[in-house]
Design an enzyme around this catalytic site. Sequence first.
Site, PDB file in Angstrom:
ATOM      1  CG  LEU A 175      14.506  41.656  49.251  1.00 19.89           C
ATOM      2  CD1 LEU A 175      13.921  41.212  50.589  1.00 19.89           C
ATOM      3  CD2 LEU A 175      13.649  42.752  48.642  1.00 19.89           C
TER       4      LEU A 175
ATOM      5  N   GLY B 157      20.158  37.792  50.389  1.00 21.04           N
ATOM      6  CA  GLY B 157      21.530  37.294  50.277  1.00 21.04           C
ATOM      7  C   GLY B 157      22.060  36.805  51.610  1.00 21.04           C
TER       8      GLY B 157
ATOM      9  CG  ASP C 194      30.116  40.831  53.985  1.00 23.21           C
ATOM     10  OD1 ASP C 194      29.113  41.149  54.658  1.00 23.21           O
ATOM     11  OD2 ASP C 194      30.455  41.407  52.944  1.00 23.21           O
TER      12      ASP C 194
ATOM     13  CG  ASN D 271      29.246  47.041  55.195  1.00 26.20           C
ATOM     14  OD1 ASN D 271      28.615  46.639  54.226  1.00 26.20           O
ATOM     15  ND2 ASN D 271      29.370  48.322  55.476  1.00 26.20           N
TER      16      ASN D 271
ATOM     17  CB  CYS E  71      23.834  40.886  47.298  1.00 26.94           C
ATOM     18  SG  CYS E  71      24.448  39.697  48.511  1.00 26.94           S
TER      19      CYS E  71
ATOM     20  CG  LEU F  79      13.688  45.752  53.185  1.00 25.80           C
ATOM     21  CD1 LEU F  79      13.959  45.248  54.604  1.00 25.80           C
ATOM     22  CD2 LEU F  79      12.490  45.031  52.605  1.00 25.80           C
TER      23      LEU F  79
ATOM     24  CG  LEU G 225      18.374  45.706  59.058  1.00 24.94           C
ATOM     25  CD1 LEU G 225      16.961  45.697  58.521  1.00 24.94           C
ATOM     26  CD2 LEU G 225      18.385  45.929  60.553  1.00 24.94           C
TER      27      LEU G 225
END
Length: 322
Positions: free
Chosen positions: A213, A233, A237, A239, A245, A259, A273
């Site tokens: 995902l 994952g 971090d 972002n 990932c 998603l 998220l």
Amino acid sequence: QRSLECQVRHTTSSHTQSLSRARGKSMATESPKLGSPSESNDVGDAPAKNDAKTDEVSINHLLNKPEDMSKRQWKKLMKQKKMQESKADWRKKMKEKDKERRKRKKQHDTDGLPAKKRMKMSDDGASRIRVAIEMGYEHLMTAKDTRMLMKQCQRCYAVNRRMESPFQLYFTSFTGQCKATAEQYIQGYKNWDVHYQPHSYIDEFEKSQIVFLSAESPNILNDLEESKVYVIGGLVDHNYHKGYCYQEAVEKGVDHAQLPIADCVKLNSRSVLTVNHVFEILCSYSKQRDWKKAFSEVIPSRKFLASDNLEDQQPTGSAVDS
């Protein structure tokens, strides 16, 4: 002559009364008995006694201080030790209170029915859907980020434990700093109903079963299948490593998907998220089979655009990192 005598008598009587009053006051001030301490001495001696006790405590406190450690460092170390001890006592008291509360609830059950037993992953009624949290990214995180990741994993376990039909939850690459952090900060994690795996997800499952995902994936996840393993994952971090990932999934040749947030809700910006939010969305969807309801229940309301009705929202190109 008579008036003069009256004045003399009046002066003499008033003088006598003044002397008697003065004698009474002097006797009142000198009233303490022999052998009994006065009130003034008691008040004056109290600070001296307290100072003596304080000196004695400070001396005993510094007796075991190492020679190569300063007084300030030693006091800080003792303060941390005291806080840890008090925290352990607080946890013990809370456990006892929870135990008593559960006991009272069982005794005062109004329906007279036995309490509902929580299902385990090994039970027949448990879900066969597998969800794995990959923790092999500790080299990209600080110690603080690793602690945050373990807290999010703790939340995932708690949500899965309360599900009527829990997922098969895996913690892959659970070794190194992540495992050390769990041992230090999370008591009883070894008793969790979780599949702990020291190997990576790519070594634990077949490539044809893996679906990673990732928000950067062009593929959309429409449904959950029991034959698949959905990998989240475990990277906290902020972002800094955007798309890491996704690139890993492409390089290792595994399926990937994001998603369907853009098809269901409208966000005020590109939203990231947490690991537990992604897991909770999967749990909510498996129960309701409705992505829109799952997003509205889990995603914080501050991340939605201001709108009175989610039904009026149009799809947007926003993505959500997992």
